[in-house]
Design a protein around this motif. Structure first.
Motif, mmCIF file in Angstrom:
data_model
loop_
_atom_site.group_PDB
_atom_site.id
_atom_site.type_symbol
_atom_site.label_atom_id
_atom_site.label_comp_id
_atom_site.label_asym_id
_atom_site.label_seq_id
_atom_site.Cartn_x
_atom_site.Cartn_y
_atom_site.Cartn_z
ATOM 1 N N ASN A 107 16.171 -4.603 -20.853
ATOM 2 C CA ASN A 107 17.617 -4.429 -20.707
ATOM 3 C C ASN A 107 17.988 -4.020 -19.290
ATOM 4 O O ASN A 107 19.052 -4.394 -18.785
ATOM 5 N N GLU A 127 20.480 2.884 -23.944
ATOM 6 C CA GLU A 127 21.221 2.764 -25.205
ATOM 7 C C GLU A 127 20.851 1.483 -25.933
ATOM 8 O O GLU A 127 20.539 1.493 -27.130
ATOM 9 N N MET A 128 20.888 0.345 -25.219
ATOM 10 C CA MET A 128 20.570 -0.923 -25.858
ATOM 11 C C MET A 128 19.116 -0.974 -26.309
ATOM 12 O O MET A 128 18.810 -1.472 -27.392
ATOM 13 N N GLY A 175 20.450 -5.944 -16.870
ATOM 14 C CA GLY A 175 21.558 -5.219 -16.258
ATOM 15 C C GLY A 175 21.607 -5.386 -14.754
ATOM 16 O O GLY A 175 22.694 -5.511 -14.163
ATOM 17 N N GLN A 208 21.393 -10.198 -28.327
ATOM 18 C CA GLN A 208 20.919 -8.828 -28.533
ATOM 19 C C GLN A 208 19.833 -8.731 -29.597
ATOM 20 O O GLN A 208 18.812 -8.093 -29.374
ATOM 21 N N VAL A 262 29.759 5.988 -28.030
ATOM 22 C CA VAL A 262 30.109 4.817 -27.221
ATOM 23 C C VAL A 262 31.542 4.366 -27.513
ATOM 24 O O VAL A 262 32.246 3.889 -26.610
ATOM 25 N N ARG A 317 29.826 -3.333 -31.352
ATOM 26 C CA ARG A 317 30.524 -4.118 -30.332
ATOM 27 C C ARG A 317 31.970 -4.386 -30.750
ATOM 28 O O ARG A 317 32.892 -4.275 -29.925
ATOM 29 N N GLU A 362 22.616 4.580 -18.567
ATOM 30 C CA GLU A 362 22.771 4.720 -20.017
ATOM 31 C C GLU A 362 22.699 3.386 -20.751
ATOM 32 O O GLU A 362 22.182 3.328 -21.875
ATOM 33 N N ASP A 363 23.184 2.299 -20.143
ATOM 34 C CA ASP A 363 23.230 1.019 -20.856
ATOM 35 C C ASP A 363 21.846 0.550 -21.283
ATOM 36 O O ASP A 363 21.639 0.157 -22.440
ATOM 37 N N GLN A 375 26.568 4.111 -15.741
ATOM 38 C CA GLN A 375 26.495 3.006 -16.710
ATOM 39 C C GLN A 375 25.135 2.329 -16.675
ATOM 40 O O GLN A 375 24.571 1.975 -17.722
#
Length: 430
Positions: free
Chosen positions: A153, A351-352, A157, A137, A241, A372, A347-348, A344
């Motif tokens: 990202n 968000e990341m 994903g 990350q 989250v 995390r 947003e993932d 998901q």
């Protein structure tokens, strides 16, 4: 066209990150690891259930061992990742996992594979995976421009979704053709190739700032926690989250039991329902960069959180029973998984991308590990809570409670400064 309008129009079409050689290698290595893990998951299930004949309690212990490293070492390793170079860490962990997996065929051939030896393998893989996750990350912002983090990202994903969807099917086929030992060796080989691809990445990481002799790791962990939960927009993002993970732990723990046992859906139909989730996750990641560019980071994440509520609320309020026709259950439950995974995917990536863009490099490891680790703790206890609630109140009420918790996660963003945050603002702050 004004400069602002031109900038907005240009933001709608982020640059394709796979054209960047460094990210292309990183994406290839990550995708290979994801496929290897998904394929080998089938082999591990066979090892646990048929080879060592694990009891239900032993299965629970083996499952928990995959989470335990995150609970006890997550913050420590996150702090180390702000001291160490992340690129060599990813290379070494890939090779390390390949060697650990290669021990399984040896244990099988020598007749020494037992519950305890398999537990040691799973624990070692968990620790190495934690190092890899903690390094990946904060390394990503060094491989692509910060304005391209959402796209990067999203690409990761998409491949992760395809691996999670197709990997078990490929693993089942290979298991039939070559057996468990060769299947595990195949994953070890894939991890070794992944490490080789990772080693070819040329990246210049910032040298860590000198630290006073009196400043030990505990000070840095506390600094990372304080930074995360005192930040104007990262604090509501983290709290949202964490709340989302509580609801996620409930629905993921109960969904399979509810569908297969309570509703009596056949296994082949359950497979199709889960496959619909794979399609939704891929499409969500596909459109995430464009949605983030148009709506901004905060509203894109809020959109994903809001969509999440709908399918689970429907499951809770609709009168679904074992007497309900499969012709109704199959498309309805497939839609539930599709929408959930779609949300998901949206947003993932946003968000990341926002998290990686807004935090300075010197705090990336600790910020990510703080969020995390808290997520893993919440998931661990949420999964335990799910069974108790379902036993007392039933599946529909418990899933309805999860839908309300998902709604609370959305409300945290709605009534916080994160709602109006944009990716461009994060790039400027970094």
């Amino acid at each position: 066209m004004s400069n602002a309008a031109a900038g907005a129009a240009g933001a709608v079409r982020p640059a394709e990150v796979l054209r960047a050689p460094a990210f292309a290698l990183f994406w290839s290595a990550t995708t290979l690891r994801a496929f290897g893990t998904a394929i080998a998951g089938v082999a591990f299930q066979v090892l646990i259930v048929t080879v060592i004949g694990a009891t239900p309690m032993q299965i629970s212990v083996l499952s928990a061992l995959g989470v335990v490293p995150y609970l006890f070492l997550g913050l420590i390793i996150g702090a180390l990742m702000d001291r160490w170079r992340r690129q060599p860490t990813l290379v070494l962990t890939s090779l390390g996992r390949a060697l650990v997996l290669a021990a399984i065929p040896v244990l099988l051939l020598t007749g020494t594979l037992t519950f305890w030896s398999l537990a040691a393998v799973i624990l070692a893989l968990g620790v190495l995976s934690l190092f890899a996750d903690s390094a990946a990350q904060p390394l990503l912002p060094h491989l692509v421009p910060r304005r391209s983090l959402v796209m990067a990202n999203a690409r990761l994903g998409q491949s992760a979704t395809v691996a999670a969807t197709a990997g078990p099917a490929i693993g089942g086929l290979l298991l039939t053709l070559v057996g468990v030992p060769l299947l595990v060796l195949a994953e070890a080989f894939m991890l070794a190739v992944s490490g080789l691809l990772q080693s070819r990445i040329r990246v210049r990481e910032a040298r860590a700032e000198p630290r006073p002799i009196s400043r030990h790791l505990g000070h840095e962990i506390v600094e990372g926690v304080r930074y995360t939960y005192r930040h104007r927009t990262l604090r509501p993002l983290a709290l949202s989250v964490h709340t989302w993970f509580l609801a996620h732990s409930i629905v993921t723990t109960l969904f399979g039991v509810f569908v297969l046992r309570e509703l009596g859906v056949p296994e082949w139909a359950f497979g199709l329902i889960l496959a619909a989730g794979g399609v939704g996750g891929f499409l969500g990641a596909l459109v995430a960069p464009r949605i983030g560019a148009r709506l901004g980071a905060g509203r894109a994440i809020l959109l994903g959180r809001t969509v999440t509520v709908v399918p689970w609320l429907a499951v809770a309020v609709l009168p679904l029973t074992a007497a309900t026709s499969l012709a109704i259950l199959l498309p309805l439950l497939a839609a539930v998984q599709f929408l959930y995974a779609l949300s998901q995917g949206i947003e993932d990536a946003n968000e990341m991308g926002y998290r990686q863009a807004v935090a300075p490099d010197s705090l990336q490891g600790r910020m990510n590990s703080t969020i995390r680790t808290a997520n893993r703790v919440v998931f661990f206890f949420g999964a335990l809570l799910a069974g108790s609630l379902a036993t007392v109140f039933g599946f529909s009420v418990t899933i309805g409670a999860a839908a309300l918790i998902f709604a609370a996660a959305a409300l945290v963003i709605l009534f916080s400064p994160l709602r109006t945050a944009r990716h461009d603002d994060a790039h400027a702050m970094a």
